[in-house]
Structure formats: C-alpha cells, structure tokens
Write an enzyme that holds these catalytic residues in place. Structure first.
Site, PDB file in Angstrom:
ATOM      1  N   ASP A 259      -5.484  -4.241  -3.701  1.00 16.75           N
ATOM      2  CA  ASP A 259      -5.400  -5.694  -3.649  1.00 16.75           C
ATOM      3  C   ASP A 259      -6.814  -6.262  -3.557  1.00 16.75           C
ATOM      4  O   ASP A 259      -7.759  -5.548  -3.202  1.00 16.75           O
ATOM      5  CB  ASP A 259      -4.598  -6.142  -2.425  1.00 16.75           C
ATOM      6  CG  ASP A 259      -3.108  -5.879  -2.594  1.00 16.75           C
ATOM      7  OD1 ASP A 259      -2.709  -5.555  -3.724  1.00 16.75           O
ATOM      8  OD2 ASP A 259      -2.366  -5.978  -1.606  1.00 16.75           O
TER       9      ASP A 259
ATOM     10  N   THR B 176      -7.556  -9.747  -1.989  1.00 19.28           N
ATOM     11  CA  THR B 176      -7.767 -10.558  -0.788  1.00 19.28           C
ATOM     12  C   THR B 176      -7.738  -9.702   0.467  1.00 19.28           C
ATOM     13  O   THR B 176      -6.764  -9.004   0.740  1.00 19.28           O
ATOM     14  CB  THR B 176      -6.705 -11.660  -0.688  1.00 19.28           C
ATOM     15  OG1 THR B 176      -6.733 -12.427  -1.893  1.00 19.28           O
ATOM     16  CG2 THR B 176      -6.975 -12.562   0.506  1.00 19.28           C
TER      17      THR B 176
ATOM     18  N   LYS C 143       2.631 -26.647  -2.918  1.00 23.09           N
ATOM     19  CA  LYS C 143       1.260 -26.164  -3.155  1.00 23.09           C
ATOM     20  C   LYS C 143       1.325 -24.685  -3.513  1.00 23.09           C
ATOM     21  O   LYS C 143       2.211 -23.952  -3.032  1.00 23.09           O
ATOM     22  CB  LYS C 143       0.352 -26.385  -1.952  1.00 23.09           C
ATOM     23  CG  LYS C 143       0.788 -25.715  -0.658  1.00 23.09           C
ATOM     24  CD  LYS C 143      -0.208 -26.019   0.439  1.00 23.09           C
ATOM     25  CE  LYS C 143       0.281 -25.546   1.793  1.00 23.09           C
ATOM     26  NZ  LYS C 143       0.541 -24.130   1.904  1.00 23.09           N
TER      27      LYS C 143
ATOM     28  N   GLY D 190      -3.139 -11.556  -7.344  1.00 21.51           N
ATOM     29  CA  GLY D 190      -2.327 -12.696  -7.760  1.00 21.51           C
ATOM     30  C   GLY D 190      -3.145 -13.806  -8.361  1.00 21.51           C
ATOM     31  O   GLY D 190      -2.600 -14.790  -8.875  1.00 21.51           O
TER      32      GLY D 190
ATOM     33  N   ARG E   1      -2.622 -12.132 -11.889  1.00 15.96           N
ATOM     34  CA  ARG E   1      -1.337 -12.828 -11.798  1.00 15.96           C
ATOM     35  C   ARG E   1      -0.173 -11.836 -11.716  1.00 15.96           C
ATOM     36  O   ARG E   1       0.858 -11.988 -12.342  1.00 15.96           O
ATOM     37  CB  ARG E   1      -1.151 -13.760 -12.992  1.00 15.96           C
ATOM     38  CG  ARG E   1      -1.898 -15.067 -12.864  1.00 15.96           C
ATOM     39  CD  ARG E   1      -1.324 -15.905 -11.731  1.00 15.96           C
ATOM     40  NE  ARG E   1      -2.098 -17.131 -11.536  1.00 15.96           N
ATOM     41  CZ  ARG E   1      -2.669 -17.479 -10.402  1.00 15.96           C
ATOM     42  NH1 ARG E   1      -2.602 -16.681  -9.348  1.00 15.96           N
ATOM     43  NH2 ARG E   1      -3.309 -18.616 -10.275  1.00 15.96           N
TER      44      ARG E   1
ATOM     45  N   LYS F 240       2.917  -4.188  -9.804  1.00 15.68           N
ATOM     46  CA  LYS F 240       2.195  -3.131  -9.093  1.00 15.68           C
ATOM     47  C   LYS F 240       3.021  -1.848  -9.059  1.00 15.68           C
ATOM     48  O   LYS F 240       2.490  -0.746  -9.247  1.00 15.68           O
ATOM     49  CB  LYS F 240       1.855  -3.578  -7.680  1.00 15.68           C
ATOM     50  CG  LYS F 240       0.979  -2.588  -6.915  1.00 15.68           C
ATOM     51  CD  LYS F 240       0.827  -2.990  -5.464  1.00 15.68           C
ATOM     52  CE  LYS F 240      -0.007  -4.215  -5.302  1.00 15.68           C
ATOM     53  NZ  LYS F 240      -0.273  -4.533  -3.881  1.00 15.68           N
TER      54      LYS F 240
ATOM     55  N   ASN G 116      -9.107  39.818   7.048  1.00 19.20           N
ATOM     56  CA  ASN G 116      -7.789  40.436   7.032  1.00 19.20           C
ATOM     57  C   ASN G 116      -7.783  41.712   6.204  1.00 19.20           C
ATOM     58  O   ASN G 116      -7.339  42.780   6.657  1.00 19.20           O
ATOM     59  CB  ASN G 116      -6.796  39.418   6.451  1.00 19.20           C
ATOM     60  CG  ASN G 116      -5.361  39.761   6.779  1.00 19.20           C
ATOM     61  OD1 ASN G 116      -4.920  40.839   6.462  1.00 19.20           O
ATOM     62  ND2 ASN G 116      -4.646  38.833   7.393  1.00 19.20           N
TER      63      ASN G 116
ATOM     64  N   ASN H  75      -9.181  39.643  15.917  1.00 20.48           N
ATOM     65  CA  ASN H  75      -8.111  38.689  15.608  1.00 20.48           C
ATOM     66  C   ASN H  75      -8.416  37.309  16.204  1.00 20.48           C
ATOM     67  O   ASN H  75      -8.174  36.280  15.583  1.00 20.48           O
ATOM     68  CB  ASN H  75      -6.787  39.219  16.158  1.00 20.48           C
ATOM     69  CG  ASN H  75      -5.610  38.346  15.774  1.00 20.48           C
ATOM     70  OD1 ASN H  75      -5.272  38.225  14.609  1.00 20.48           O
ATOM     71  ND2 ASN H  75      -4.997  37.713  16.765  1.00 20.48           N
TER      72      ASN H  75
END
Length: 1137
Positions: A411, A413, A600, A726, A779, A785, A870, A898
């Site tokens: 993103d 923001t 708005k 966006g 946008r 996404k 080992n 070990n």
C-alpha cells in the site's frame, strides 16, 4: 462516587443473554424495559460511565475487566522432565545405571587387576556409568533451558499480539483505551473493520457483523439499535404469529439483531454499543479458557522433522548392525579358549553393557534432535528481534517464508508515506488557494478573511467536513502541547553540574539493570499527539476546518448541529469504504424543504458525477466544457504533485416524505437509501441530475524517511516492489517515481502503471503477460489486490502483501505473507495477517526479508555442520568398534560430541544476525532444497577430511607418536588424542560453516576467490552467542583433556599430541576454502549419483516406504538430478510464460 454505585445483576446473569443470544433473557433481566439497561449498569447512552473506572471500584470488583487469565507456561522442571522422558535418554540412563551397578560390584567384590608393567589398575569402571548419567543430566538441562527461554519469548509475543486500543465514551469524552481495560457498562464506539472486543448491545447506529469465527455461521448478521429491535420483538410476541422460542433468530425476517458477540467482525457500518460481558464471562473469553493452545509447527519445522527422521534411520541402522556384530563377537569370545572365557560373570556383564551402551550412544549421536531445536531457536530469536524492528509476528511460518519472498505488493498511505496528511492546495468554490505560497497571499485563510468565499459555501464545506466524518478530538493533544511548551522553556536552563548528562545516563542504565527491560519493546514511534484521531484524510480536513474555517469544539459542533448548521437531523450515514472511495451523510434542515446529501471522496470519482460547480460567490453554474476542463486540470495538477485529491460536494433531494424515497431505497435495507443510487450515475451532456462540486483540495502525505533506500535494497535483492493504491494514476506515478519504484525509463512506459478497473477486466493470459513490467496499480480496490496476489503466486512468486482495510483481508490471507498496519489498520485486517507492521513503515518489510533469509540461512548452516559431525562420528564409532572390538570414542566422549553438535551448535548458528550483504543475494523461491549442492559439497569434503585424520590416528597413532606398539596406558593416551583431534576438527568446522551461499550462481573459479566467499572470520563479533559457544567448547575441551580422567577415559597428553590435535583441526579452514572455490557445477560432474541413490534406498528402508511421497529426497533434489535453477522464482516465472 464509586462507593454509592450498587449493582443488582451479576456477571453470570449478564453473560446468560448470549447462551444463546436471547431477547427474552434480556427482558427478564431488565424488566422488559430497554432503558433499564443504562440504570442497572450505571451508564449513559450518550456519555458512558460517569464514575471512576479503577480497580478499587464496585464495578471492577463485581464484573472484572476484559483480561483473560494467561495460561501459565510450563515450568523449567516440567520441560526438563519432558526432555528426560525421551525414549533414547531413558534407555541410555537405564544402561548407565546397570553399568554403574556392575562397575561398583566389580570394584568392591573382585580381586584387583594389574597392567603389563605390574601396576595396579584402579577399579573405576563404575565412573563411566556416573559420567553417562551426568552427561544425560547436562543434555536434559541445557535442552530445558532453551525451551524455557523460548516459552518466555513467545508469551511476550502473544501479549503484544492480543493488545489493541478501542474508543469508549467515559464522562462524555471519547477516549482511547486498551482492549483489556474495557468494563461492563462502557459505551464503546464501533466501526467497520473492528473485531468486537467484548459482548455488547448496540444502542445507536447500524452495522453488519460476521460471526463465523465464533458461531460457525457463514451468513452475516444485520445489527440494529436496541430500541428498534425491541419494538419489533415485542410486536412479534404480541402478534398473531408469536415466535416458537425466545431466540432472536425466530423473529420476523426484517427484525435485525442488537447483540454483538465478542470475537465477531464488523464488515460494514458503525455505531455505539454498551458492554455487558467482559473477560472470562464473554463468549470469546469462555472459548479461550476452554482451549488448550498448542505450539504451532511451521513448514520449515515439518521439513526438518522429516529430514531428522530420515537421518535417524541411517543412525539406527548403523547402531543395530553395530550391536549385532559386536554381540556376535562377544558370544564367540565367551567360547572355551576365547578372550572372555576366563573372566568372572561381573566382567562379562560389564563387557556386554559396554557393547549395549556404545550402540545406544551411536543412536544418540545419530538422531539429530538439534534440528528442531535449531529452528525453534532461530525463529524465537528472529521474531524477538523483528519485534524491535517493527514487525510483530503473528504466524511463525511467515518469518521463514519472507526469506524466499520475490514480490511485495505494498500500500502507499502510511507504508511508503508518513500518513501525516495536510491540506496544501486546492479550490474553495472557484477560488484557488496554495498553503505552500511563500507570500501567503493565496492561502485558504486569506481567502476566507477577505470574504472571497461566500458564507453559505463556507458553511456547507464546514458542515460536510465536520459531520461527514468519524474522526474525533484527541483530548491528549492540549496536554501534549503544554508539555512541549514546558520542555521548550526548560531547554533554556542548563545544569551547573558538568557531569549532569553523564549522571542522568548512568541513572537510566542503573534503572534498566535493576528493574529489567522488556526484550520486546516496540520500535521508536513519533509519539507527538495530533489534534484529531481517525482516518488521516479526515483529520487533515478537520485540521483545515479548525485552522482556516473557525471550527471550535468538534463534539459541541456535532451535538448542536441545529445551532451551528441549522440541520435538524442526520437521517442516514454512508460510511467510507475503500471499494467505493467516498463517504456521505443525508441531512434534514430545520427551515428548508427536502434533504441534502453531503459527500466527500476521491476527486475524479465524484467529479465524474458532478453536474454543477459552486462558485466562490455562492452561485451555482453548470459544468460546461470550459469549467470541466479547468477543474480537471486542477485535479491532474494536484495528482502530478503527488497530492491526494479530494472532492467535497453535495446534492439536494427534492423530497418531503419520510426517508428514504422509494426510487433510491436499498433493496436489502428498506430504512436506508442505496449508496449507489444516492451517489448517482456518471454524468454526460444529457444528464439532468448530479452533484454540486463545492471544493477540491490536495492533501500532502510526504514519503517516509529512508523508504527510497529500502525499496532500492529490495530491488538489489531480487524482490520486486509493486505499489497498490487508491489514488489516481497520476498521483501514483509521481509517488512511485519519488520512491524509486518507477525508474526514469519506466515513468513513460504505459505498461508499468495501470488502473485497477482496467487490470480487473484483463484475461489471465494478458495479466501474466503484463505483470513482469507492472509496478503501479492505481485506483485499485481490494479485489484488484487479491487478483494481483493470486496471479503472482500462480506465476511462481513468493508474495508478501500489505493491507489496512477490512476488505484487504482476502488478499492478506491469499498472500504467502500478509502484513497489516499496526497503526492505521483495522482489526479484521490484523486478524487476517501474518505479521503486523507496528510502525506501518515499509522499512520493517525489508527487515522482515533480512530476518527471513537469516533464519533460512542459519538453519541450513546448522544442517551442514550437523551432518558433517553426524557422518564422521557414526562411521568412526562403527568402524573402530568392529575392527578393534571397542569404540575409539567412549560413550561419555560421544555424549560430549553430541552436546557440541546439537545444543551448542544450534545456539551458535541459529542465533546469527543478518550480514551486511544479505540483501545482495537473489531470493531462493519456493522450491529451494534445504541442502543445496554447495552444502553437500562441503559436508562430504569435511567428513572425508575428518575420517582420514581420525582413521589415521586410530590405526597408526602408535607408529606416529611412539614408533612401536603401545602399552595399555599408552593406548589410552592415543585414543584420547584421537578424541581431542576429533573435537578440534568440529571446533574449526564451525567457523567454516559461517559461510553458506555467498558464491551460489558463480561458476568462474577466479570470481569465487573473494573476501565475501572465503573470509570465515568476517563480522565475527556480530553474534555474541557464537563467540560464547566457541569459548565454551574450547574451554571445556581443554578442561576435559586436563582433568577428565577416568570419567572421560582421558590420559595425559604430550605436547606433540596437543600440536597434532590443533594442527589437524585447523585443516578444516584451508579445506573449506578450497571447497568454496570449487564451482558447484564441477562437483555435480564427479558426484556418484547412482551409488548414492542405491545406498539411500537401502539404508532409509526405501523399499518399505516407497509409497510415501516425501522422504529425504526432498532435501537432496539438488544432488539427484534437479536443476538448482528451478529453485529460483524468477526462473519459474519465465518458464510460466
């Protein structure tokens, strides 16, 4: 006042309303009167709890708070007991006890023995049994310490995961409090994206809840205020068709619920709710108390477990064969004339126990129990340090997955930018303003002061910004301002004491030492308070309204909207959602007919629906071509300057009846208008209805400090960063260019940036074609996404994605690693994520990649070291036991080996920090094997070196050091020399193991000769644990060789023996350098692949488990014909095309 408050109801009575949800139960408790909810709980519908909320109040004593008691972690001794109950440890302990008893019996009852020189041999066979038991105790205790520390770290992590803040109303003021501090009676503010923290009853607003995580029901539930639901409930009770039972689900279809269960998620809407059950009395609390949380197992742990099991098969096979061979020899030696024929029974029993103990010890050495420990330690240390870097890891597997990440979908923001927004430019009506103007002649304040904006336009903008918002005043802001003023005045005063700063620092350090410091302190975040809390876009607009428009007390203006705006009521609220990118309210004026819709949101989205433009003088003009071009140019100009463009508009609805009008009524909710019908269609030249554009503002959100460098680091590391935002495409391009997501050449390339709707419409084939170049998706909606993430995964990428909104949850779940925002993110997004970015900063994602790669590298280094030791230990013990009848390494010595190769090596290698060049390497992708070609090459060469050295000392040491056949005591000295040399070989091999994949992909011999590839001592001081472990191994080995005596079967070493041990040990360094210089391609050519396949098939019982899909081959594919390039995600993406 708290002493006067008395409660008639108990916590259990209130909780009974939710078992199941029952309005009938509510009626019984509150006398069928919803108003008694407030009187019985001593709270208020508007202002919440009035009295004190401390722990000394009657409210707390009666109902407690919202904390759920922590399940106590396992104690140290419980963990030690678990470690001791391992079957191998129990078997070894039993054998040690039998050996001790036989040795003690032999020492006390049998006549003394003498060596060839006539010296009395002390009866110390019992010491070996004691030494083995002590070694078992050490192994168990060290393992328990590691597990105990891990448990403590994960408890701290879980505390941070579960804590968050919620908004409540107390004493009439909005407050941010911890979710743990919620009390019964609290009036809580809820909005889209939150997870309901306690059982509560909605008293205002409307919302939709998802209770699937609590009840299992997949259908969402509509939640309405108590008063509205109670009316419908009583109507249903007294109607012709009463409900069958008292459950809310039996109400009529249009009767919504009013009860919210803790743990459910709000998927839309907002409102206020009264808390009725908290902590262990809530539905979520009861569920949590009934659960027994088990430690999660990550994919890496599962792969290592499978690898460990396969390796154990080899070790157990070797141990069984060894026991059979030695037991047959033992039986042959018991025959008449045999080596053991004349020995007393106790001696014979002692010989048999030596065979048994040696075989069991081979199993102990062969079983790589350090593998799970190593990954647990690596993850524990990485998650702890990642928390300090700003990453709160919710899902452990995400830590290791980030090491393979090839793509990040971020993103904008708050992640790439600071999320500190300020209105800087725009249009108020038709008048332009610019806060960045140096002369301050055309600021918003100057326009308003000089009456260049009509009063009614100013009033409408102010009403839109003030009422059409969920942000609220920060009561701590004034306190913060006062503290800053106080601190600034204090700066002028300096102490007369020249050592004051030193003393202050010393005091602070002393307090840390005395009181401790939380290892999981969150990273530094700027704690300066802001005047408003909420969406950063809304807080920026409210700040503008406060500074320029004269907005006073926000709470007062909202509550008294009649006095300030002449608005009688707010009839509908349309919350902002990222899918539509706007939010609005519908109001009814006192002295005007009809309704007004204030809205708005994203500038161009509203502009396309605007038919009129409000001029600065208050007049309304139709948007002709000239006006439309001017406004469009303004929006584009704001976007080109990397500003977020916001339109402020309204629409008058000529309708007198009860809201809503029939033509725009929502089909699913008859009491509300449909948001899509309310906003209207896109306008054209023939449109007759549309919005009135009141203002366009540009909001600045500066890039975070260092984000450009972080993105460039990702690009150099082979990780592609894509910005998903966006904002409109012009703004997105400008920001992407500023932070290096787009280069100068990419800036003009149309295929590097596109809008979400266009991307959504593409076919799968077309998306796959454009994705390698695509860097910006503007946008975009959460669905875009999700499509982007799923397509990248199908192309073979390992994808990390960020998200903050509720609708981002599907994309976060789909991504290989989902990052949610700790500050700006909703609770639903956090629940869906794997890692929470506590600072919302992109640099924390880079740190996650570093630590992911570090975890993966640390585990692979440990595997490389473990397999080397080992192979050598098992082969050496097996061969020496079969050829000489007794292992050159005793059981106690093998247990020390070990301990080195399991616990100590895990601590040294799994706690490493990322090196400075870790981001210069390409990602490994999904299919990278645990053991690469370069690791196998090193394992085989180092094992071969160690076997050559130890076999030479085992069979030829007497000729080398004595020039003759050794006596009994001398033979013990030579065996001790072999043991000493073996340990120092492992000591220096640990240094070699610090390098892993630095030269992967380089086939030129000369280019592989570099400091980065060959300097085994580079940045040695970056890991204190490694230095500490090396000091422990070296120091204890010297002590063992000096004072080990009978317990470790050690005889005093000569200088030449010490020199041999140390010089042979250092051979690991030059051999390691030669192996690292040799390209992997050369090793592949000379490797006997068919022989290895055959041996693996036989010794891993492949004929028995041939139907199983997984075995050791998944981690040896690099040697069995698989092209290592296939592990590269980028290569696989190209093949996909």
């Amino acid at each position: 006042m708290s002493s006067e408050v008395e409660f008639n109801l108990t916590a259990d009575q209130l909780a009974s309303m939710y078992e199941p949800k029952s309005l009938a139960k509510f009626g019984q408790l509150f006398d069928n009167d919803p108003k008694k909810l407030y009187t019985e709980l001593h709270t208020d519908k508007e202002s919440g709890i009035q009295e004190g909320t401390g722990r000394d109040t009657e409210r707390y004593r009666r109902f407690q708070d919202n904390r759920i008691p922590e399940r106590p972690p396992k104690t140290f001794w419980a963990l030690a007991w678990e470690a001791f109950n391992d079957k191998t440890m129990l078997l070894l302990t039993a054998a040690a006890v039998v050996s001790f008893v036989l040795g003690l019996y032999e020492a006390l009852t049998q006549p003394p023995e003498y060596d060839p020189d006539g010296n009395k041999i002390p009866g110390v066979d019992w010491i070996e049994g004691i030494a083995i038991m002590l070694a078992v105790v050490v192994v168990v205790l060290v393992g328990a310490v590691n597990d105990y520390e891990k448990e403590k770290q994960f408890v701290k992590l879980n505390r941070k995961k579960e804590d968050r803040q919620v908004v409540v109303y107390r004493g009439g003021e909005e407050q941010l409090i911890s979710v743990h501090d919620l009390l019964v009676g609290d009036l809580m503010h809820l909005q889209t994206g939150e997870v309901v923290p306690a059982d509560c009853i909605l008293v205002e607003g409307n919302c939709e809840a998802d209770e699937s995580s609590v009840t299992g029901e997949t259908d969402s539930i509509k939640v309405a205020p108590l008063g509205q639901v109670w009316k419908k409930y009583t109507k249903a009770l007294h109607g012709e068709s009463p409900p069958v039972n008292d459950s809310n689900s039996e109400l009529q279809g249009d009767a919504a619920d009013c009860m919210l269960i803790s743990g459910s998620k709000l998927i839309s809407g907002l409102g206020k709710a009264v808390v009725t059950a908290v902590g262990v009395h809530s539905v979520h609390g009861k569920t949590m108390m009934s659960l027994k949380t088990e430690t999660e197992s990550t994919p890496l742990q599962e792969r290592l477990s499978e690898l460990s099991d396969s390796i154990s098969v080899f070790g157990c096979s070797a141990a069984i064969i060894l026991f059979v061979v030695l037991f047959v020899q033992f039986l042959l030696d018991l025959r008449k004339g045999g080596r053991l024929a004349d020995l007393p029974p106790a001696k014979r029993g002692s010989h048999f126990m030596n065979i048994f103990i040696t075989s069991i010890t081979v199993i102990v050495v062969a079983v790589p129990e350090g593998l799970p420990l190593a990954v647990t330690l690596a993850l524990a240390f990485a998650t702890t340090r990642m928390t300090k870097d700003g990453n709160l890891v919710r899902v452990l597997s995400a830590c290791e997955t980030m090491g393979s990440a090839t793509a990040v979908c971020s993103d904008k923001t708050g992640t790439l930018t600071e999320n500190r927004m300020t209105v800087v430019k725009g249009l108020l009506g038709s008048s332009q303003f610019d806060e960045t103007d140096e002369d301050h002649e055309i600021t918003a304040k100057s326009l308003l002061d000089h009456d260049e904006v009509a009063p009614d336009l100013k009033q409408d903008i102010l009403a839109n910004v003030t009422l059409n918002s969920t942000a609220f005043e920060n009561k701590n802001y004034k306190e913060d301002q006062q503290q800053q003023q106080q601190s600034s005045s204090d700066q002028g005063h300096t102490s007369d004491n020249p050592f004051s700063s030193v003393l202050t620092r010393g005091k602070s350090r002393l307090e840390q030492l005395l009181h401790g410091q939380d290892e999981l302190d969150t990273p530094h975040v700027d704690k300066s308070e802001e005047p408003y809390i909420g969406s950063k876009t809304e807080t920026a607009l409210l700040t503008m309204a406060h500074k320029e428009f004269g907005l006073g007390d926000l709470k007062d203006w909202r509550e008294n909207h009649q006095a300030h705006f002449n608005i009688a009521s707010i009839v509908q609220i349309v919350p902002f959602e990222s899918s539509r990118k706007w939010g609005g309210i519908v109001v009814k004026y006192s002295q005007k007919p009809g309704y007004r819709f204030f809205v708005k949101g994203a500038a161009e989205i509203l502009f396309r629906r605007a038919l009129y433009w409000r001029q600065s003088d208050g007049s309304v003009e139709k948007l002709n071509d000239e006006y439309r071009q001017r406004v469009s140019d303004e929006i584009q100009g704001l976007a080109s300057g990397a500003l977020r463009a916001i339109s402020i508009a309204h629409k008058d609805l000529d309708y007198e009846g009860e809201w809503p009008p029939a033509n725009i009524r929502d089909d699913s909710e008859e009491s509300e208008a449909s948001p899509d019908k309310l906003i209207g269609e896109l306008v054209d030249s023939n449109s007759e209805n549309g919005l009135v554009l009141d203002a366009v503002v540009g909001i600045q959100d500066p890039l975070r400090h260092g984000v450009k460098n972080s993105i460039e680091q990702c690009q150099s590391a082979g990780v592609t960063v894509r910005m998903v935002t966006g904002d409109n495409i012009t703004t997105a391009r400008a920001i992407a260019r500023n932070c290096s997501i787009l280069s100068k050449s990419d800036w003009t390339d149309p295929s590097c940036a596109m809008e979400g709707p266009a991307f959504r419409k593409l076919s799968d084939e077309k998306r796959i074609e454009i994705l390698p170049n695509l860097r910006v998706l503007a946008r975009s909606s959460p669905e875009d996404k999700k499509i982007l993430v799923s397509t990248l995964k199908r192309m073979g990428d390992v994808v990390a994605s960020t998200g903050d909104g509720t609708n981002d949850a599907p994309a976060l779940k789909m991504a290989d690693v989902g990052f949610s925002m700790g500050i700006a993110g909703t609770e639903v997004a956090r629940e869906a994520s794997d890692i929470i970015l506590m600072t919302d900063d992109f640099s924390a994602i880079v740190n996650a990649i570093k630590w992911g790669r570090c975890v993966s590298g640390s585990i692979k280094k440990f595997i490389q070291f473990q397999l080397t030791v080992n192979i050598t230990a098992v082969v050496l013990t097996f061969v020496s036991s079969v050829t000489t009848g007794k292992s050159v390494l005793t059981a106690v010595q093998l247990l020390w080996v070990n301990l080195i190769m399991d616990t100590l090596a895990a601590l040294a290698l799994a706690t490493d920090r990322p090196d400075k060049n870790i981001m210069n390497r390409k990602p490994t992708g999904r299919r990278a094997p645990l053991i690469s070609v370069s690791s196998w090459k090193m394992i085989m060469c180092q094992s071969l070196l160690q076997l050559i050295v130890t076999f030479t000392l085992t069979f030829r040491s007497s000729e080398i050091f004595l020039g003759r056949k050794a006596t009994g005591h001398e033979h013990q000295m030579l065996n001790a020399c072999t043991f000493n040399t073996f340990v120092w070989l492992q000591f220096f091999t640990l240094f070699v193991t610090r390098k892993l994949d630095e030269a992967d992909g380089i086939s030129d011999w000369k280019k592989r000769i570099s400091k980065e590839n060959l300097d085994f001592f580079e940045d040695l001081s970056r890991n204190g644990y490694f230095l500490g472990v090396m000091a422990i191994i070296g120091g204890f080995q010297v002590l063992i060789m000096r004072f080990g005596g009978a317990a470790f079967s050690i005889a005093e070493q000569t200088r030449s023996m010490w020199a041999c041990a140390l010089l042979c040990g250092t051979l690991s360094i030059p051999i390691g350098a030669l192996v690292r210089i040799c390209p992997d391609e050369w090793a592949m050519k000379i490797y006997p692949r068919r022989l290895f396949n055959f041996l693996r098939f036989i010794f891993s019982f492949g004929f028995y488990k041939k139907d199983k899909k997984r075995g050791l081959h998944a981690d040896e594919e690099s040697l069995l014909g698989t092209d290592q390039d296939e592990s590269s995600a980028s290569a696989s993406a190209n093949e996909y095309h």
